[in-house]
Design a protein around this motif. Structure first.
Motif, short mmCIF file in Angstrom:
data_model
loop_
_atom_site.label_atom_id
_atom_site.label_comp_id
_atom_site.label_asym_id
_atom_site.label_seq_id
_atom_site.Cartn_x
_atom_site.Cartn_y
_atom_site.Cartn_z
N SER A 191 0.81 -1.22 0.00
CA SER A 191 0.00 0.00 0.00
C SER A 191 0.84 1.27 0.00
O SER A 191 0.40 2.31 -0.49
CB SER A 191 -0.94 0.01 1.21
OG SER A 191 -0.17 -0.07 2.43
N LYS A 192 2.08 1.19 0.53
CA LYS A 192 2.92 2.38 0.63
C LYS A 192 4.21 2.21 -0.17
O LYS A 192 4.74 1.11 -0.28
CB LYS A 192 3.26 2.67 2.09
CG LYS A 192 2.07 3.06 2.95
CD LYS A 192 2.52 3.38 4.36
CE LYS A 192 1.34 3.80 5.24
NZ LYS A 192 1.78 4.11 6.63
N LEU A 193 4.71 3.32 -0.71
CA LEU A 193 5.96 3.31 -1.47
C LEU A 193 7.12 2.84 -0.61
O LEU A 193 7.98 2.09 -1.08
CB LEU A 193 6.24 4.72 -2.01
CG LEU A 193 7.59 4.92 -2.70
CD1 LEU A 193 7.72 4.04 -3.93
CD2 LEU A 193 7.78 6.40 -3.07
N SER A 194 7.19 3.26 0.65
CA SER A 194 8.31 2.90 1.51
C SER A 194 8.42 1.39 1.68
O SER A 194 9.52 0.83 1.71
CB SER A 194 8.18 3.58 2.87
OG SER A 194 6.95 3.21 3.51
N THR A 195 7.27 0.72 1.76
CA THR A 195 7.28 -0.74 1.87
C THR A 195 7.73 -1.39 0.57
O THR A 195 8.49 -2.36 0.58
CB THR A 195 5.88 -1.26 2.24
OG1 THR A 195 5.40 -0.58 3.40
CG2 THR A 195 5.89 -2.75 2.51
N PHE A 196 7.28 -0.83 -0.54
CA PHE A 196 7.70 -1.33 -1.86
C PHE A 196 9.21 -1.19 -2.02
O PHE A 196 9.89 -2.10 -2.51
CB PHE A 196 6.97 -0.57 -2.97
CG PHE A 196 7.34 -1.00 -4.36
CD1 PHE A 196 6.97 -2.25 -4.84
CD2 PHE A 196 8.06 -0.15 -5.19
CE1 PHE A 196 7.32 -2.65 -6.12
CE2 PHE A 196 8.39 -0.53 -6.48
CZ PHE A 196 8.02 -1.79 -6.94
N MET A 197 9.78 -0.06 -1.62
CA MET A 197 11.22 0.16 -1.71
C MET A 197 11.98 -0.83 -0.82
O MET A 197 13.03 -1.36 -1.22
CB MET A 197 11.57 1.58 -1.28
CG MET A 197 11.08 2.69 -2.21
SD MET A 197 11.93 2.73 -3.81
CE MET A 197 10.74 1.84 -4.84
N ALA A 198 11.45 -1.11 0.37
CA ALA A 198 12.08 -2.08 1.27
C ALA A 198 12.09 -3.47 0.64
O ALA A 198 13.10 -4.18 0.69
CB ALA A 198 11.36 -2.09 2.61
N ASP A 199 10.97 -3.84 0.05
CA ASP A 199 10.89 -5.15 -0.61
C ASP A 199 11.87 -5.25 -1.77
O ASP A 199 12.59 -6.25 -1.92
CB ASP A 199 9.46 -5.39 -1.12
CG ASP A 199 8.47 -5.66 -0.01
OD1 ASP A 199 8.88 -5.66 1.17
OD2 ASP A 199 7.27 -5.84 -0.32
N LEU A 200 11.92 -4.21 -2.63
CA LEU A 200 12.81 -4.23 -3.78
C LEU A 200 14.27 -4.38 -3.37
O LEU A 200 15.03 -5.10 -4.01
CB LEU A 200 12.66 -2.94 -4.60
CG LEU A 200 11.61 -2.87 -5.71
CD1 LEU A 200 11.79 -1.59 -6.51
CD2 LEU A 200 11.68 -4.09 -6.63
#
Length: 440
Positions: A191-200
């Protein structure tokens, strides 16, 4: 492997009919690679005229597009370091030799998805075959791979291997590509960009490099669209080879680099007067040509013409006396003796397999032009186990630190792919990583 039925020029075409046959060789190529360049084609973005105030807004817009539309083609080129020479080699001094294998992989979402008319016009104008996509694309279902019954699908199997080999990933303007790959082949986007960046940052721990960031923020090129960037680095590499400075030579599985990059600018062709399209020169597209790339613009969209025009301006400035006032010539006029027509090269761009090669080639040349001192390397023999490598050969540490995990977002600053102290990985990602590496 180089069967005519699976080759389209220097690119292997992979679909549901030949994936099983080609998979062992594709898997080996990925594991032996030094880095992997990727490019994606989608059924649309649906964001024309949409204004995004910040990175979070941009992510939310792209995520919505990935949820309603689909990934339809994945281009992947595996670059493997073969050998390199130093200044003592008279024939090829300071040369780094790479082997590159390019793939164009058709992918078909098995669920309903939207297709933008503009995307269809653009892709068909550049040779994309929608009939082949719907008849033999690799089918996939969106959703968490750890829970999906499609976990053994060819498309997901390919993406899992891309995660498993832990290679440096090279993209060009790849923020959108990575969102679509995550949503379509890995899990629902967080849901959040910060989580997506952490996953990537954990999916690709060896780093992500964006050649649009390289072109715009490090090289300060006049333009940063892929075709221009690749052709500019092609020219720089040729100049470096002529002066015995660090350069690269690419060995392709089939064909030559000129098949994908066009001819090298030599300045020896006949005189010509060319009008350059200023919009295409700056942005890589022209409103008059429409989404298919074929329209009514009367000016040149030839990237070689553009580079020659820029070189001519540089020569004129260098010959101008210091005390003479600068004279503005027409920005779109080229009058030179080195016009080269490479329409075949231009027409090939915007196909995922070829674009992935152009992306990786640009990065390979850049890494050598900004290299530490070239040293001989011992290459593992065919009978030895190939360890996964996470280092870009030769690229200086300072440049690597400046560029690793920076994705192009806008013309002001890149987006940093990192797991901050205030963000956590998504539960779906944590579950998928365990499944990919432990098989649970």
């Amino acid at each position: 492997m180089a069967d005519d039925n699976v080759m389209s020029g220097p690119v292997f075409e992979i679909d549901s009919e030949n994936f099983k046959i080609l998979w062992p060789e594709l898997q080996r190529t990925m594991r032996e690679s030094t880095f992997i360049a990727i490019d994606a084609e989608m059924s649309g973005l649906g964001i024309s005229g949409t204004f995004q105030r910040n990175a979070e807004d941009r992510y939310q817009t792209m995520k919505a597009a990935a949820q309603s539309r689909s990934l339809i083609s994945l281009g992947m080129t595996c670059f493997s370091l073969v050998s390199q020479t130093d200044t003592s080699n008279e024939e090829t001094p300071n040369t780094v030799f790479y082997k590159a294998t390019s793939y164009n992989i058709l992918m078909l979402c098995a669920e309903s998805f939207m297709i933008d008319p503009s995307a269809v016009a653009f892709l068909t104008g550049h040779g994309f075959d929608f009939n082949k996509l719907f008849s033999c694309g690799l089918k996939y279902m969106k959703g968490n791979i750890a829970k999906s019954k499609q976990g053994d699908s060819f498309a997901r199997k390919l993406f899992e291997e891309l995660v498993r080999v832990r290679k440096p990933i090279v993209v060009h303007n790849g923020f959108c590509d990575l969102i679509f790959m995550y949503e379509c082949l890995y899990a629902s986007c967080p849901s959040k960009l910060s989580t997506f960046m952490a996953d990537l940052s954990e999916i690709f721990p060896s780093g992500i490099y964006d050649t649009k960031v390289v072109a715009q923020f490090h090289e300060r090129m006049n333009s940063s669209f892929l075709e221009y960037v690749a052709k500019t680095f092609h020219t720089k590499n040729a100049k470096a080879a002529r002066t015995a400075r660090p350069n690269i030579v690419i060995e392709l599985t089939s064909g030559s680099t000129e098949d994908l990059l066009g001819p090298i600018i030599t300045g020896e062709d006949t005189k010509s007067s060319i009008e350059i399209c200023t919009q295409f020169m700056k942005r890589g597209y022209c409103d008059k040509n429409g989404p298919s790339g074929q329209g009514i613009c009367d000016f040149s969209h030839n990237v070689t013409d553009i580079i020659l025009f820029e070189e001519t301006k540089k020569r004129k400035r260098s010959r101008q006396p210091v005390n003479e006032p600068s004279r503005r010539n027409k920005e779109s006029k080229l009058d030179t003796e080195c016009h080269i027509v490479d329409h075949h090269f231009t027409a090939q761009c915007h196909r995922a397999g070829i674009d992935s090669f152009l992306t990786g080639y640009s990065f390979a040349v850049f890494s050598v032009l900004h290299a530490t001192e070239l040293k001989s390397r011992q290459i593992l023999g065919a009978d030895q186990t190939l360890a996964f490598t996470s280092e870009i050969p030769n690229l200086s540490d300072s440049v690597k630190t400046e560029l690793v995990n920076r994705l192009y977002l806008n013309g002001h600053h890149p987006l940093w792919v990192t797991k901050s102290h205030f963000s956590k990985s998504s539960p779906a990602h944590e579950e998928n990583i365990v499944r990919i590496f432990l098989g649970s």
